[in-house]
Design a protein around this motif. Sequence first.
Motif, short mmCIF file in Angstrom:
data_model
loop_
_atom_site.label_atom_id
_atom_site.label_comp_id
_atom_site.label_asym_id
_atom_site.label_seq_id
_atom_site.Cartn_x
_atom_site.Cartn_y
_atom_site.Cartn_z
N LYS A 113 0.82 -1.21 0.00
CA LYS A 113 0.00 0.00 0.00
C LYS A 113 0.85 1.26 0.00
O LYS A 113 0.37 2.34 -0.31
CB LYS A 113 -0.94 0.01 1.20
CG LYS A 113 -2.12 -0.94 1.05
CD LYS A 113 -3.12 -0.75 2.17
CE LYS A 113 -4.36 -1.60 1.95
NZ LYS A 113 -5.36 -1.42 3.03
N GLY A 114 2.11 1.13 0.35
CA GLY A 114 3.00 2.27 0.37
C GLY A 114 3.69 2.51 -0.97
O GLY A 114 4.58 3.37 -1.06
N SER A 115 3.29 1.78 -1.99
CA SER A 115 3.93 1.93 -3.30
C SER A 115 3.62 3.30 -3.92
O SER A 115 2.63 3.95 -3.58
CB SER A 115 3.44 0.83 -4.26
OG SER A 115 3.75 -0.45 -3.76
N GLU A 116 4.48 3.71 -4.82
CA GLU A 116 4.28 4.98 -5.52
C GLU A 116 3.11 4.85 -6.51
O GLU A 116 2.80 3.76 -6.98
CB GLU A 116 5.55 5.36 -6.28
CG GLU A 116 6.75 5.66 -5.39
CD GLU A 116 6.52 6.89 -4.54
OE1 GLU A 116 5.89 7.86 -5.03
OE2 GLU A 116 6.96 6.89 -3.38
N PRO A 117 2.44 5.97 -6.81
CA PRO A 117 1.31 5.94 -7.75
C PRO A 117 1.65 5.29 -9.08
O PRO A 117 0.86 4.51 -9.63
CB PRO A 117 0.97 7.43 -7.94
CG PRO A 117 1.38 8.06 -6.65
CD PRO A 117 2.64 7.32 -6.24
N GLU A 118 2.86 5.57 -9.59
CA GLU A 118 3.26 4.99 -10.87
C GLU A 118 3.36 3.47 -10.78
O GLU A 118 3.08 2.75 -11.75
CB GLU A 118 4.60 5.56 -11.32
CG GLU A 118 4.57 7.05 -11.66
CD GLU A 118 4.56 7.93 -10.41
OE1 GLU A 118 4.81 7.40 -9.30
OE2 GLU A 118 4.31 9.14 -10.56
N GLU A 119 3.77 2.97 -9.61
CA GLU A 119 3.89 1.53 -9.41
C GLU A 119 2.51 0.87 -9.40
O GLU A 119 2.33 -0.22 -9.94
CB GLU A 119 4.63 1.24 -8.11
CG GLU A 119 6.08 1.70 -8.12
CD GLU A 119 6.75 1.56 -6.78
OE1 GLU A 119 8.00 1.57 -6.74
OE2 GLU A 119 6.05 1.45 -5.76
#
Length: 227
Positions: free
Chosen positions: A107-113
Motif C-alpha cells: 500500500k506504500g507503493s508509488e502511484p506509478e507503481e
Amino acid sequence: MTIRVLLADDQALLRSAFRVLVDSEPDMEVVGEAPDGAEAVRLAKEQRADVVLMDIRMPGTDGLAATRLISADPSLAHVRVVILTTFEVDDYVVQSLRAGASGFLGKGSEPEELLSAIRVAAGGEALLSPTATKGLIARFLAQGGTADDEHDPARAARLGALTVREREVLVQVAGGHSNDEIAERLEVSPLTVKTHVNRAMAKLGARDRAQLVVIAYESGLVRPRAE
C-alpha cells in the motif's frame, strides 16, 4: 482497450484516492467500489471488471475468500486480482497467491507503481511488488510450508504432461524471469518462450504466470531458496 478496474477496500478514503489516480489514466477506469469481499465478487460479475485491487483485511468476506470465489468462478476467468497489502512479507500473501491472485502490491507503493501493476495484471503477467526481489515468492511459499511430504501429488503428477522444454521454461518462470530473460538464458526467441508458457498454463490449468510459480513450488519442481 480500456482496463476496467474494481476497488475493494473497507476504507472509503483509500478507495477515493485510488479512484482519482486510476481515472486520471486514459487507458483505465474505475467501474465500481466495494467495502467488503462479497460486494467485490458481485461487482466483478456485474461490472465486467478486468482487474480487482483487493484489500486483504475487510469485514465479513475478506479479500482472501473473495479472491478464491473469483478464481473458482468460470465466468470470471478473465478477472485478475492484485492484492493490496500493508506488509509485503506476510503469510496472507502466500495464501492469496494460492487462492488465485495474480500478485500483490504494498500500500506504500508509488502511484506509478500501482498504475503499472494494473497494466501488468491486465496483460496476464505475474506481479511482484517493485521493491521485492525475484526470489520473494519462493520465500513466501516456504513460509507457507513446502516440505516434501506437503507437496501436492496431483500437481506433481500433472507435470508429466509437460515437455522437457516446457519444464525448463517453468523453472525459469518460477525464478521470476521475464520472457526476454528466459529467451536469452535458453537461447530461443521470446515468441517461443511465450508459446511454451501458454502451453504450460493450459496443461496445468493455471490462470496466469503467478499460478505457474505456485504450481512449480508446490509440486516440488523448484525448491525454495534459503536466503
